[in-house]
Design an enzyme around this catalytic site. Structure first.
Site, PDB file in Angstrom:
ATOM      1  N   ASN A  61      -2.170 -23.829 -12.665  1.00  9.56           N
ATOM      2  CA  ASN A  61      -1.645 -22.728 -13.480  1.00  9.56           C
ATOM      3  C   ASN A  61      -2.756 -21.871 -14.092  1.00  9.56           C
ATOM      4  OD1 ASN A  61       0.664 -23.986 -12.799  1.00  9.56           O
ATOM      5  ND2 ASN A  61       1.222 -24.674 -14.854  1.00  9.56           N
ATOM      6  N   HIS A 110       9.109  26.228 -10.025  1.00 10.07           N
ATOM      7  CA  HIS A 110      10.388  26.139  -9.300  1.00 10.07           C
ATOM      8  C   HIS A 110      10.212  26.428  -7.804  1.00 10.07           C
ATOM      9  CE1 HIS A 110      12.383  26.476 -13.314  1.00 10.07           C
ATOM     10  NE2 HIS A 110      11.355  27.286 -13.537  1.00 10.07           N
ATOM     11  N   SER A 170       4.987  15.631  18.816  1.00  4.01           N
ATOM     12  CA  SER A 170       6.355  15.171  19.038  1.00  4.01           C
ATOM     13  C   SER A 170       6.462  14.696  20.480  1.00  4.01           C
ATOM     14  CB  SER A 170       7.315  16.327  18.787  1.00  4.01           C
ATOM     15  OG  SER A 170       8.528  16.111  19.470  1.00  4.01           O
ATOM     16  N   LYS A 230       4.793  20.838  18.572  1.00  8.62           N
ATOM     17  CA  LYS A 230       4.762  20.272  17.220  1.00  8.62           C
ATOM     18  C   LYS A 230       3.421  19.672  16.817  1.00  8.62           C
ATOM     19  CE  LYS A 230       7.671  19.694  14.550  1.00  8.62           C
ATOM     20  NZ  LYS A 230       8.873  18.946  14.372  1.00  8.62           N
ATOM     21  N   ASN A 280       2.766  17.442  13.461  1.00  7.43           N
ATOM     22  CA  ASN A 280       3.460  16.920  12.270  1.00  7.43           C
ATOM     23  C   ASN A 280       2.486  16.315  11.265  1.00  7.43           C
ATOM     24  OD1 ASN A 280       5.975  17.617  13.366  1.00  7.43           O
ATOM     25  ND2 ASN A 280       6.050  15.718  14.541  1.00  7.43           N
ATOM     26  N   GLU A 331       2.944  12.665   5.019  1.00  6.66           N
ATOM     27  CA  GLU A 331       4.310  12.154   4.822  1.00  6.66           C
ATOM     28  C   GLU A 331       4.277  10.671   4.472  1.00  6.66           C
ATOM     29  OE1 GLU A 331       7.188  14.490   7.806  1.00  6.66           O
ATOM     30  OE2 GLU A 331       5.389  13.713   8.755  1.00  6.66           O
ATOM     31  N   TYR A 357       4.265 -21.374 -17.737  1.00  8.78           N
ATOM     32  CA  TYR A 357       4.260 -21.118 -16.294  1.00  8.78           C
ATOM     33  C   TYR A 357       5.606 -21.492 -15.677  1.00  8.78           C
ATOM     34  CZ  TYR A 357       3.252 -21.266 -11.335  1.00  8.78           C
ATOM     35  OH  TYR A 357       3.297 -21.033  -9.977  1.00  8.78           O
TER      36      TYR A 357
HETATM   37  N1  ARG Z   1       0.824 -21.269  -5.770  1.00 12.76           N
HETATM   38  C1  ARG Z   1       1.083 -21.281  -7.147  1.00 12.76           C
HETATM   39  C2  ARG Z   1       1.201 -19.854  -7.705  1.00 12.76           C
HETATM   40  O1  ARG Z   1       0.858 -18.992  -7.032  1.00 12.76           O
HETATM   41  C3  ARG Z   1      -0.028 -21.966  -7.880  1.00 12.76           C
HETATM   42  C4  ARG Z   1       0.381 -22.566  -9.162  1.00 12.76           C
HETATM   43  C5  ARG Z   1       1.262 -23.714  -8.913  1.00 12.76           C
HETATM   44  N2  ARG Z   1       1.587 -24.354 -10.105  1.00 12.76           N
HETATM   45  C6  ARG Z   1       2.559 -25.274 -10.216  1.00 12.76           C
HETATM   46  N3  ARG Z   1       2.752 -25.786 -11.363  1.00 12.76           N
HETATM   47  N4  ARG Z   1       3.280 -25.592  -9.195  1.00 12.76           N
HETATM   48  O2  ARG Z   1       1.657 -19.643  -8.788  1.00 12.76           O
END
Ligand code: ARG
Length: 480
Positions: A130, A176, A297, A303, A305, A310, A337
């Site tokens: 995390n 406009h 085209s 053409k 384009n 775009e 998380y």
């Molecule tokens: N692959 C996970 C993500 O992108 C990584 C973190 C995973 N954490 C967990 N507690 N499973 O968030």
């Protein structure tokens, strides 16, 4: 890579099953249906160099914390560096592993253990994926924001060079999409310079928000090991460290900000693209786009384009979509998380790759287009673009503006009925509408005069546009 005996040990659960970091308490393997949904390696492999950079620094912090001895830490670092080198030299290594690993973090850790054995198993001490993924994302975005900022500067340089070249070219200015007042083409280019310089400023501000180091937050509560977070920040080039672990592992504000900045940038690009598409039509015929950025085209041989423009116009939609995706993922997400956060990645990667692509293409479109100066001037000469100047003339002779507006409106009606531009009327005809008109009216409503009279800061008078170009050059020199 690695020693076959060790890698066999790693794949005990069968070579086709994903390698997990969390197997202990599980008795059954993950179902393929779950793995397909759960695995992020097919897209988060883009984080690999950043994941390794983070782990290299983390190994140093673990050494300082006494978790790794000097030899172990050095061996881990060497292995991490060789994993990175191998993966960047042989993209097949990653391609072949995409289906086998849960995510980039699992892949790197497994490869590390393959290479250095037991000591590799210490790298995740006091760390969670995390805080690791929060770090990787910040490193990734920091790298790419800087890169995108450099591309923005190149675009600003291109616009400034065009402005310098087109100081004598007159363009009908529109509101406009109706002809309004004449402007210098240089002034038009510099309008886009302004937008992109704001985009640059916004990216820089966001870079400051990205540049905060989250490692040491653990899974959510912090880390129980004496990890020197300030040392880590210094090692990884961060300005500061995050202040709350719950927030640090679940914060993606910096990413949402990046996507918003990207959206505004794409909006500006889409407006420029739209202008240039309109200018390149046979109806306007103000510019010709190069063969290099257009296509033909399959049916209509005549053409040409404006595909590049775009597509740039349409890519804005894609980036807006990415921003909305991020905001909706984050909405009402409980602390801290949640796996929802894994879905933050593709919208970030896609935006980075899209911005990179369009910022490569647009300077090329600009540098290769041909300006049809005569056509622009002719267009500026019809459509009464000097009408406001004519009213201002009467104001300078004492008439209140509203009355002057009314009088000139009547003169225009008269000219329209005769199919003549204002300057082709005779003085006698002008005087039918106001005795204030004198022989100097013709000078006063000359296109050049219409432009030069707008001499306040921000206006289209040559003197001011020149100053704006000089300011822009100084700005570019300062931010480069
Ligand atoms: N692959 C996970 C993500 O992108 C990584 C973190 C995973 N954490 C967990 N507690 N499973 O968030």
């Amino acid at each position: 890579m690695g020693n076959p005996k060790q890698s066999r040990r790693l794949t005990r659960r069968g070579p086709s099953l994903p390698r997990h970091l969390w197997g202990g308490r599980f008795q059954e393997s993950a179902a393929p249906e779950f793995s397909r949904l759960n695995n992020s390696f097919p897209f988060d492999h883009r984080l690999l160099p950043f994941d390794i950079e983070g782990s290299v620094a983390y190994s140093k912090a673990l050494q300082r914390a006494g978790v790794l001895n000097r030899k172990e830490a050095a061996a881990i670092r060497r292995a991490l560096q060789s994993i990175e080198l191998n993966c960047s030299n042989r993209p097949r290594l990653i391609r072949d592993a995409l289906a086998k690993y849960e995510d980039v973090h699992s892949f790197v850790e497994a490869k590390l253990i393959e290479q250095v054995g037991e000591k590799g198993k210490k790298i995740h001490t006091g760390r969670s994926r995390n805080d690791q993924v929060a770090l990787d994302l910040r490193l990734y975005l920091r790298h790419h924001c800087r890169h995108l900022c450099r591309k923005l500067v190149f675009l600003m340089e291109t616009l400034t060079a065009h402005a310098q070249r087109d100081l004598m070219t007159i363009l009908p200015g529109y509101t406009h999409l109706q002809r309004g007042q004449p402007v210098l083409l240089a002034h038009y280019w510099m309008a886009y310079f302004e937008m992109f310089s704001r985009d640059w400023e916004r990216m820089k501000t966001t870079l400051g928000h990205i540049n905060v180091m989250p490692l040491g937050s653990g899974a959510l509560a912090g880390s129980g090991f004496p990890i020197d977070r300030r040392f880590l920040a210094k090692e990884l080039g961060f300005q500061s460290i995050t202040r709350n672990s719950l927030d640090a592992v679940s914060d993606r504000d910096f990413a949402a900000e990046f996507l918003f900045n990207g959206s505004l940038l794409m909006m500006h690009l889409s407006r420029l693209a739209e202008d240039l598409i309109i200018f390149s039509t046979t109806e306007f015929d103000f510019i010709e786009l190069s063969d290099a950025v257009t296509s033909g085209s399959s049916l209509m041989p005549q053409k040409k384009n404006p595909d590049a423009l775009e597509l740039i116009r349409a890519k804005a939609a894609r980036v807006y979509g990415n921003l909305v995706q991020m905001l909706v993922i984050l909405k009402a997400l409980p602390l801290s998380y949640n796996k929802d956060l894994q879905e933050d990645k593709e919208c970030i990667f896609d935006t980075v790759e899209t911005l990179d692509m369009v910022l490569e293409a647009i300077p090329l479109v600009l540098r290769t287009l041909k300006v049809k100066t005569q056509k622009m001037k002719q267009a500026a000469e019809s459509g009464f673009l000097n009408a406001t100047e004519c009213a201002d003339y009467l104001v300078r002779r004492g008439l209140p503006f509203r009355a002057a507006h009314e009088t000139v409106g009547k003169v225009i009606l008269y000219a329209l009925q005769r199919g003549l531009p204002l300057e082709k009327l005779s003085l006698r005809e002008f005087k039918l509408y106001s005795p204030l008109f004198g022989p100097d009216i013709f000078d006063a409503i000359h296109l050049k005069r219409c432009i030069e009279s707008k001499s306040l800061q921000g206006g289209t008078a040559t003197i001011h546009v020149k100053r704006a170009i000089e300011d822009a050059r100084r700005y570019i020199a300062r931010i480069q």
